[in-house]
Design an enzyme around this catalytic site. Structure first.
Site: not given
Length: 580
Positions: A297, A469-471
């Site tokens: 995101h 910070l949503h890998p």
């Protein structure tokens, strides 16, 4: 530490912590957790104080400090990605926002080959098993799990103005974005309890550290896998950067996240043969999907100055830090909050089946690293598309495990993604322009009035956007030719004794922050790995956009309340103010 274990878990982050707890509950099973970072010491306020969340990012004591390769559609920028360098992983340094995603996310997962048991009905009981929702257990929420969470009060004047503005803009309120209805605005759950961060480590590892069949080794970096044919039999690792060790394992479970798990697979010869050979690694198992399908995101901050002294800006003054810390020790004051106390989810167009935009409201104008614009008081929303169609990759550069892999997300690379960004910014501006903010609004600071056209919006996003910070999704579950992990067992396809459990196994990213989905996956995977009977699916009613009526059982008195509360115009009407 012994020479051999039934399970060796590589990574003591969110998924690894949950797995260690559940698998070691069987006293006959030995479990070793290898975490490359350090311990999450109980006396470290930068981990455990919610308001300190801005300090670990970028700090080499807490953050692995990844960054992407130059992103071709973002002016060649390298985008920084903070990843937790401590037990608990990124759950020890993140924003503590607890969001499951939309039920439609998991129903979409179930449409992929082999994924029929990962629909919302099958995932819901695992969400509930992990939760102790302080706002109360019900059909959708758990009340006795290890992960305790409080609901943000979101009661300050700026939060009150924000919620009023969303209603003026034509959007509904909801009582719980993790419950019956995600679409709408509400105070958020956060993994905070009694004023302290409830990381995965604190929730799952701290209570069971004394188990004789569970060992936890920090500062332990795994450098390779041991093989016998197609079976993984152990791992090699380095302790504290010096001493080399080998440990045997009945099963090795990779829980390193969307960057590290595909990196270790590729270093072990599992992946696309061409990628491996170019990095100097001999291919062992051909799985072209390893490291591909990477998703995230992207977000921006829309910031306004505030003409009334009601933001939390004064608390950023350095001289106040000792006072904040002293209050926090007694579970009081500003230090007990992560400040992301409320927000919501909307659809920016009527073509999407469920929300494609997430809002986090913050009663201050500040960046994630703690830097603030000049001007004192302010407020902002964090916004970005939730279901982007861009795809990236994680690929090793060489055979040295000490070197970080090449990471590229290809942000803004598709026409659909760019169009959604225009809708996102216009929707956010529409809300912030409502009368509820009139007595507070001192003008837009970012992006500012000079950014108006579609092209100017995209240029600003390319220049200013940051990762949320949503890998995820870089070793996806499934049975197609790009799948890496078997969804019925979590085993890496074509191998024995090797599994992956973390955000990398998502087939598609979920609609919201990913900590809660990662924990759900780990809870469900624990049963699959241990051979336990999976929890029975729960067919709880959920709101479906466009269905016309809530789908509570016939005669349920909530139907009338929801009819009144959720009657809203179309997404286009809400953003533009046009009623047709």
């Amino acid at each position: 530490m012994k020479q051999s274990y039934d399970y060796v878990i590589v990574g003591g982050g969110s998924a690894g912590s949950a797995l260690a707890n559940r698998l070691s509950a069987d006293e006959s099973t030995s479990v070793l957790v290898l975490e490359a970072g350090r311990s999450d010491f109980v006396f470290d306020p930068l981990i455990h104080m919610p308001a300190a969340l801005m300090f670990p990012a970028g700090n080499p004591l807490y953050d692995w400090a990844y960054e992407t390769e130059p992103e071709p559609f973002m002016n060649g920028r390298r985008v920084a990605h903070a990843r937790g360098k401590v037990l608990g992983g990124s759950s020890s340094i993140n924003g503590m926002i607890f969001q499951r995603g939309n039920p439609g996310d998991y129903d979409k997962w179930a449409t992929f080959d082999g994924m029929q048991d990962w629909d919302y009905a099958h995932c819901l009981p695992y969400f509930k098993r992990m939760e102790s929702c302080m706002a109360g257990a019900d059909t959708w929420r758990g009340g006795s799990g290890p992960l305790k969470m409080e609901r943000g009060p979101a009661s300050s004047p700026l939060f009150q103005a924000f919620f009023e503005a969303t209603e003026q803009a034509g959007y509904p309120r909801t009582d719980d974005v993790n419950g019956y209805r995600q679409e709408g605005f509400a105070p958020f759950d956060r993994n905070v309890f009694h004023g302290s961060r409830m990381s995965a480590s604190r929730s799952y590892l701290w209570p069971v550290r004394g188990r004789p069949n569970l060992d936890i080794a920090t500062l332990a970096t795994v450098t390779g896998l041991r093989w016998q044919g197609d079976r993984v039999t152990g791992v090699d690792f380095v302790r504290a950067g010096r001493r080399r060790h080998t440990v045997q394992a009945g099963e090795v479970i990779l829980c390193g996240g969307a960057f590290n798990s595909p990196q270790l697979l590729q270093l072990a010869g599992v992946g696309d043969p061409e990628t491996l050979r170019s990095a100097g690694v001999t291919p062992r198992v051909e799985l072209p999907g390893v490291g591909e399908n990477l998703q995230d995101h992207l977000e921006v901050y829309l910031q306004h100055s505030c003409v009334q002294p009601v933001s939390i800006a004064p608390w950023l003054k350095k001289w106040k830090a000792p006072y904040i810390g002293a209050e926090w020790l007694f579970n009081r004051g500003v230090g007990t909050s992560n400040h992301f106390e409320g927000g919501g989810f909307i659809r920016t167009n009527d073509e999407v089946a469920y929300p494609n935009l997430m809002f986090h409201f913050l009663p201050i104008a500040v960046r994630y690293d703690g830097s603030a614009p000049e001007g004192g008081h302010g407020y902002q929303v964090h916004v970005g598309p939730m279901n982007s169609d861009v795809r990236g990759h994680v690929r090793i550069k060489d055979a040295d495990p000490r070197h970080k892999p090449a990471i590229r997300f290809n942000y803004l690379s598709t026409e659909r993604d760019r169009q959604e960004w225009v809708e996102v910014i216009r929707a956010a501006r529409h809300i912030l322009a409502q009368p509820a903010f009139a007595t507070f609004d001192g003008g837009e600071l970012s992006p500012g009035p000079s950014v108006q056209t579609d092209e100017e919006i995209i240029d600003w996003v390319a220049q200013d956007a940051e990762t949320a910070l949503h890998p995820s999704c870089s070793a996806k579950m499934g049975t197609d030719d790009q799948a890496v992990v078997d969804p019925a067992s979590m085993r890496v396809q074509g191998t024995e004794g090797l599994r992956v459990v973390d955000a990398s196994v998502f087939p598609t990213i979920t609609n919201g922050n990913i900590f809660a989905p990662v924990m759900m996956v780990a809870e469900k995977a624990a049963d699959l790995i241990a051979g336990n009977t999976p929890l029975a699916p729960e067919h709880a009613p959920v709101y479906r956009a466009g269905a016309g009526m809530p789908i509570h059982p016939q005669g349920d008195p909530r139907n009338q309340a929801w009819d009144a509360k959720t009657a809203v115009p179309s997404a286009e009407q809400a953003i533009t103010g046009v009623t047709r």
